[in-house]
Structures are given as structure tokens and as C-alpha cells.
Write an enzyme that holds these catalytic residues in place. Structure first.
Site, short mmCIF file in Angstrom:
data_model
loop_
_atom_site.label_atom_id
_atom_site.label_comp_id
_atom_site.label_asym_id
_atom_site.label_seq_id
_atom_site.Cartn_x
_atom_site.Cartn_y
_atom_site.Cartn_z
N ASN A 114 0.79 -1.23 0.00
CA ASN A 114 0.00 0.00 0.00
C ASN A 114 0.82 1.27 0.00
OD1 ASN A 114 -2.66 -0.25 -0.24
ND2 ASN A 114 -3.16 -0.21 1.94
N LYS A 166 17.91 -17.37 -31.51
CA LYS A 166 17.37 -16.23 -32.24
C LYS A 166 17.12 -16.65 -33.68
CE LYS A 166 18.10 -13.52 -28.69
NZ LYS A 166 17.14 -12.75 -27.94
N LYS A 192 18.52 -21.71 -24.76
CA LYS A 192 17.44 -21.10 -23.97
C LYS A 192 16.30 -20.65 -24.87
CE LYS A 192 16.71 -16.94 -21.16
NZ LYS A 192 15.83 -16.28 -22.12
N HIS A 285 13.94 -16.24 -15.51
CA HIS A 285 14.19 -15.00 -16.24
C HIS A 285 13.46 -13.86 -15.54
CE1 HIS A 285 14.16 -11.97 -19.38
NE2 HIS A 285 15.12 -12.64 -19.97
N ARG A 286 14.07 -12.67 -15.56
CA ARG A 286 13.52 -11.56 -14.76
C ARG A 286 12.79 -10.53 -15.64
NH1 ARG A 286 18.60 -7.67 -13.02
NH2 ARG A 286 19.58 -7.51 -15.06
#
EC number: 4.1.1.39
Length: 394
Positions: A114, A166, A192, A285-286
Site C-alpha cells: 500500500n 534467435k 534457452k 528469467h527476470r
């Protein structure tokens, strides 16, 4: 005693307690507070303590039915931030009983739920948390940890190497699998899924899982070493996420992946428990972290998100690269890399570590250096991150 005068009451009367001795079981927080003009720093710090624990804007009769002394957050120290005008570090102690055991979600709902929209504050940033062993022991933590991962992979004494496939979006599952095979066969330990690869029309998740598993086993057979591909199990619902993890387990692959901030801590903790029960490693992963941690004076510092991930559970987490950034960044990054890997981390303000953190025996997390790195960065990366890391190219 609780006063029953009508009207708005200053928070500092109740919640600013400079003589408080912190307990070993308290959760301690360091907030960077920027008060509105005219608001004294003690009031701002006390407001944070109140609003993130038992406080409300006035006295209510039900306050008399509980022990505020036992349950209130306390602002016990305030110091100005050197070199910044009108910024203060407010230290707040929270009694352990304010938090549900084993729930990062509840911890964050209480501490940062909050207060960030508070009128008396121009800006607020959570810089660090001290998690006492009494609380961290209620969490499973990483599914396996650094040592168990090395034993599973039979790879020791060096950083692990990976790359992201990729183009990240647009390949068919079969062509994606081809790229995975070429990378693993060429000598990488891991490939990945990109964080945005979930289950899109051009490549559904099950097709990708099958072709990646095939690529993995072919590369393993030809190189004689254990390989992995981070299969992204992130999904729109927790049930679907666990279904994807179960499919990965049935294929016999060693590791799955999750976007822990967009997926949420509740989903992440469920997945971490599943991974430990089923022998899967968990790569984290962030994605979305910069929304929360990029501003210097508002939000949550990444070291707090990293500590939360160690509690919630993950075996790898992306932690920036340091390469090519400022020197100060390097020390701060190394600070939270140590918080991820080590058992005991001393307070060190030069590295942004506000509290001594004792993880006792909670397994460590491998930091992943990822994002814009290439082969010329290798010497710097190995020096900065050392052996216990994953260098993730592409």
C-alpha cells in the site's frame, strides 16, 4: 495508552521508535524515502512503518482489542542519503508474526503493498530486506542449488555456457530444434527459449518441447556430455504452467524455465516445488524487472527481488552483466550476486548491502550474465562472476 481524540494523528507518535532494539526474528527493511515538502523525515518514515503493518490514518476502537506493541512495524532509524537532497534511508522492523510462512507473495503484499501510493511521500524505494532465519526456514528455496546442479550435469570448476535461440519469434518448431542442436553440438552446455516464447500460433509449446528434446538427445549422444535447453513453461494459468513442466519431465529433459515477475511469485513457488519433487532444474528469467527497479528513488531494488527469488525458488536467475557499465554498478551487482550464491553475507554499504544476511543452509542460485554479451567480454565476465555462474550469449 491508545488516545481516542478525533481526527488525523501523527504517525510518528506511535511508529517512530528510535530506541527500539531489533530482534533476531524481525524482518528489517531499508527504504529510501523522499518526503513531500514540509513533511519531516521522521513522519515519513513512521508513515511507511504504519501503513505497511498495523496502521491506519486515525485511531479506531478495535486497536484496543489487540497488542499494537506486538504487531506494529517500527521505524527505528533514519539517516540522510549522502549527496541527495531531501532523501532519507528509513529503517523499519517488522515483527515476524505479521507474515504468512512460506509466502513471498504475502511478504510483499505487506511490505510494499500500500505504501507506495502514499500522499506524504514524493517517492519511495525498498533498498534491502533482512530475512531472518526464522522466516527463511519456512521456505523450500531453490529446487536444487548450485552443487546439486553441477552433480546432475557433471560439469565442475568453470562457468556454464549458454545461448538464446534467435530469432526469438517466428521460427517453426523444427527449425528451432535445428538451431538448438547446432548450438549444443558445437560445445554449449545450454540453449534457452527466449522469455517471450510461450505458445504462439507459429510454434505451439508441445511441438517445441518435442523437437528441442530430440535435438538435446542427439547432441548428448554425439558429444558424450549432458546438455540442457531451458524450456519456457510460463503460461497464462498456473495449471497450464505445471502441465508444461510435467511434459518436460516426461521427455526426460533436465531443466525448465519461468518468467518469475510476469508469472508471479505464487506461480513461481508452485513451480519450484514441482521441480524439486520431479528432479527438474529451474531457470528464472527476470522479464519486467526494470519496471520495478530502474528508478533510483522509487520502486524496489533488484537485490530485494533476487532475495525473494532465492526464497521462492530458482536454480538460475538473470542478474545483469556489469560489462561496460559504471564501476559502482559492478560493486552493487556483485553484492546481490553474493546474496544469491553465498550462505552468509556481511553488511557492506559500499556494495549496497544494508543488512547482514544469514541464509543458513538454503541452497544457492547461479547468477546468469545475459544481455548483449559476446566473446570479447569473456575475460571480464569470468573475473567478475567467477566459476559459479552461467554466461548466456545472444
Amino acid at each position: 495508552s491508545v488516545g481516542f481524540k478525533a481526527g488525523v494523528k501523527d504517525y510518528r507518535l506511535t511508529y517512530y521508535t528510535p530506541d527500539y532494539e531489533t530482534l533476531a526474528t524481525d524482518i528489517l527493511a531499508a527504504f529510501r524515502v523522499t518526503p513531500q515538502p514540509g513533511v519531516p523525515p521522521e513522519e515519513a518514515g513512521a508513515a511507511v512503518a504504519a501503513e505497511s503493518s498495523t496502521g491506519t490514518w486515525t485511531t479506531v476502537w478495535t486497536d484496543g482489542l489487540t497488542s499494537l506493541d506486538r504487531y506494529k512495524g517500527r521505524c527505528y532509524h533514519i539517516e540522510p542519503v549522502p549527496g541527495e537532497e531531501n532523501q532519507y534511508i528509513a529503517y523499519v522492523a517488522y515483527p515476524l508474526d505479521l507474515f504468512e510462512e512460506g509466502s513471498v507473495t504475502n511478504m510483499f503484499t505487506s511490505i510494499v503493498g500500500n505504501v507506495f501510493g502514499f500522499k506524504a511521500l514524493r517517492a519511495l524505494r525498498l533498498e534491502d530486506l533482512r530475512i531472518p532465519p526464522a522466516y527463511s526456514k519456512t521456505f523450500q528455496g531453490p529446487p536444487h542449488g548450485i552443487q546439486v546442479e553441477r552433480d546432475k550435469l557433471n560439469k565442475y570448476g568453470r562457468p556454464l555456457l549458454g545461448c538464446t535461440i534467435k530469432p526469438k519469434l517466428g521460427l517453426s518448431a523444427k527449425n528451432y530444434g535445428r538451431a538448438v542442436y547446432e548450438c549444443l553440438r558445437g560445445g554449449l552446455d545450454f540453449t534457452k527459449d527466449d522469455e517471450n516464447v510461450n505458445s504462439q500460433p507459429f510454434m505451439r509449446w508441445r511441438d517445441r518441447f518435442l523437437f528441442c528434446a530430440e535435438a538435446l538427445y542427439k547432441a548428448q549422444a554425439e558429444t558424450g556430455e549432458i546438455k540442457g535447453h531451458y524450456l519456457n513453461a510460463t503460461a497464462g494459468t498456473s495449471e497450464e504452467m505445471l502441465k508444461r513442466a510435467a511434459c518436460a519431465r516426461e521427455l526426460g529433459v533436465p531443466i525448465v524455465m519461468h518468467d518469475y515477475l510476469t508469472g508471479g511469485f505464487t506461480a513461481n513457488t508452485s513451480l519450484a516445488h514441482y521441480c524439486r519433487d520431479n528432479g527438474l532444474l529451474l531457470h528464472i528469467h527476470r522479464a519486467m524487472h526494470a519496471v520495478i527497479d530502474r528508478q533510483r528513488n522509487h520502486g524496489i531494488h533488484f537485490r530485494v527481488l533476487a532475495k525473494a527469488l532465492r526464497m521462492s525458488g530458482g536454480d538460475h536467475i538473470h542478474s545483469g552483466t556489469v560489462v561496460g557499465k559504471l564501476e559502482g554498478e559492478r560493486d552493487v551487482t556483485l553484492g546481490f550476486v553474493d546474496l544469491l550464491r553465498d550462505d552468509f553475507i556481511e553488511k557492506d554499504r559500499s556494495r549496497g548491502i544494508y543488512f547482514t544476511q544469514d541464509w543458513v543452509s538454503m541452497p544457492g542460485v547461479l547468477p546468469v550474465a545475459s544481455g548483449g554479451i559476446h566473446v570479447w567480454h569473456m575475460p571480464a565476465l569470468t573475473e567478475i562472476f567467477g566459476d559459479d555462474s552461467v554466461l548466456q550469449f545472444g
